[in-house]
Design a protein around this motif. Sequence first.
Motif, PDB file in Angstrom:
ATOM      1  N   ALA A  12     -13.599 -18.054 -30.978  1.00  0.00           N
ATOM      2  CA  ALA A  12     -14.309 -17.876 -32.247  1.00  0.00           C
ATOM      3  C   ALA A  12     -15.588 -17.079 -32.036  1.00  0.00           C
ATOM      4  N   THR A  13     -15.876 -16.201 -32.976  1.00  0.00           N
ATOM      5  CA  THR A  13     -17.140 -15.477 -33.042  1.00  0.00           C
ATOM      6  C   THR A  13     -17.660 -15.687 -34.468  1.00  0.00           C
ATOM      7  N   PRO A  14     -18.864 -15.231 -34.779  1.00  0.00           N
ATOM      8  CA  PRO A  14     -19.358 -15.410 -36.153  1.00  0.00           C
ATOM      9  C   PRO A  14     -18.492 -14.754 -37.219  1.00  0.00           C
ATOM     10  N   LEU A  15     -17.661 -13.783 -36.840  1.00  0.00           N
ATOM     11  CA  LEU A  15     -16.871 -13.060 -37.846  1.00  0.00           C
ATOM     12  C   LEU A  15     -15.368 -13.067 -37.592  1.00  0.00           C
ATOM     13  N   SER A  16     -14.911 -13.844 -36.613  1.00  0.00           N
ATOM     14  CA  SER A  16     -13.471 -13.889 -36.374  1.00  0.00           C
ATOM     15  C   SER A  16     -13.077 -15.161 -35.637  1.00  0.00           C
ATOM     16  N   ALA A  17     -11.808 -15.499 -35.784  1.00  0.00           N
ATOM     17  CA  ALA A  17     -11.255 -16.648 -35.071  1.00  0.00           C
ATOM     18  C   ALA A  17      -9.843 -16.296 -34.629  1.00  0.00           C
ATOM     19  N   ILE A  18      -9.491 -16.737 -33.436  1.00  0.00           N
ATOM     20  CA  ILE A  18      -8.114 -16.569 -32.956  1.00  0.00           C
ATOM     21  C   ILE A  18      -7.478 -17.950 -32.926  1.00  0.00           C
ATOM     22  N   ARG A  37     -18.551 -23.832 -39.759  1.00  0.00           N
ATOM     23  CA  ARG A  37     -17.839 -25.096 -39.993  1.00  0.00           C
ATOM     24  C   ARG A  37     -16.691 -25.326 -39.019  1.00  0.00           C
ATOM     25  N   LEU A  38     -16.409 -24.345 -38.182  1.00  0.00           N
ATOM     26  CA  LEU A  38     -15.310 -24.508 -37.232  1.00  0.00           C
ATOM     27  C   LEU A  38     -15.644 -25.554 -36.178  1.00  0.00           C
ATOM     28  N   SER A  39     -14.636 -26.308 -35.788  1.00  0.00           N
ATOM     29  CA  SER A  39     -14.817 -27.257 -34.692  1.00  0.00           C
ATOM     30  C   SER A  39     -14.783 -26.496 -33.372  1.00  0.00           C
ATOM     31  N   GLY A  40     -14.838 -27.228 -32.274  1.00  0.00           N
ATOM     32  CA  GLY A  40     -14.888 -26.583 -30.969  1.00  0.00           C
ATOM     33  C   GLY A  40     -13.577 -25.935 -30.560  1.00  0.00           C
ATOM     34  N   ILE A  41     -13.662 -25.133 -29.516  1.00  0.00           N
ATOM     35  CA  ILE A  41     -12.475 -24.484 -28.966  1.00  0.00           C
ATOM     36  C   ILE A  41     -11.444 -25.548 -28.586  1.00  0.00           C
ATOM     37  N   ASN A  42     -10.171 -25.231 -28.836  1.00  0.00           N
ATOM     38  CA  ASN A  42      -9.005 -26.099 -28.584  1.00  0.00           C
ATOM     39  C   ASN A  42      -8.836 -27.211 -29.611  1.00  0.00           C
ATOM     40  N   PHE A  63     -10.954 -18.715 -44.699  1.00  0.00           N
ATOM     41  CA  PHE A  63     -12.124 -19.351 -45.304  1.00  0.00           C
ATOM     42  C   PHE A  63     -12.008 -20.870 -45.222  1.00  0.00           C
ATOM     43  N   ALA A  64     -13.157 -21.520 -45.129  1.00  0.00           N
ATOM     44  CA  ALA A  64     -13.178 -22.970 -44.997  1.00  0.00           C
ATOM     45  C   ALA A  64     -12.754 -23.670 -46.287  1.00  0.00           C
ATOM     46  N   THR A  65     -13.005 -23.039 -47.431  1.00  0.00           N
ATOM     47  CA  THR A  65     -12.691 -23.675 -48.714  1.00  0.00           C
ATOM     48  C   THR A  65     -11.914 -22.719 -49.611  1.00  0.00           C
ATOM     49  N   ILE A  66     -11.220 -23.305 -50.581  1.00  0.00           N
ATOM     50  CA  ILE A  66     -10.474 -22.507 -51.546  1.00  0.00           C
ATOM     51  C   ILE A  66     -11.437 -21.660 -52.382  1.00  0.00           C
TER      52      ILE A  66
END
Length: 200
Positions: A12-18, A37-42, A63-66
């Motif tokens: 995760a980076t501030p603008l992307s997630a894998i 709002r993302l939890s930790g890696i794994n 996005f975290a929310t609808i």
Amino acid sequence: MIVGIRGKLVKATPLSAIIDVNGIFYEVNIPVTTAERLSGINSEVFLHTHAIYREDSQTLYGFATISERDFFKMLVEKVSGIGPKIALNIMSRMSVETLRCAIESGDVALLSKCQGIGKKTAERLIVELRGAFGATASQPSGAQSSPDSPLPPSKFADAVAALAALGFKLSDADKAVRNAASKLPENASTEEIVKTALRS
């Protein structure tokens, strides 16, 4: 159309997630407000998504929310000159609560504080989106809180503007108000919100 993704957060980076979904790795573009709002890696994560297909690319936005997802779609589909990259930039500077209220109240000055958004773009956002959010995002009198914050949108935006006037970066001001909102009741005054945000 892909409307959601659930899997293990690999990076995760501030603008992307894998995200690893049963061995298939998806790169998802996200705003800073979702990255926070993302939890930790794994850890397992779920994002509401919007896919944009072009002749030479397929890009997934999460996005975290609808409400965040729907606001992003509104920006890229209804506002001329706003593409996905600019939309993510806008949503990374201010939360949906602040953006909605600023648009409904015609606050060109606050919207113009977003990096990359000039006065003309701010005015276009207001002209093309004002009235698109319904009663929950507009007037201070009787305004209802959004699903993402216990505070009425008008107080939320006023508190963000107050912190920005004190010298806070817009994204920092918005984050501080969101943190304060989680600690305060819905009837808290703008002054109480600002004081709580300054202490956090």
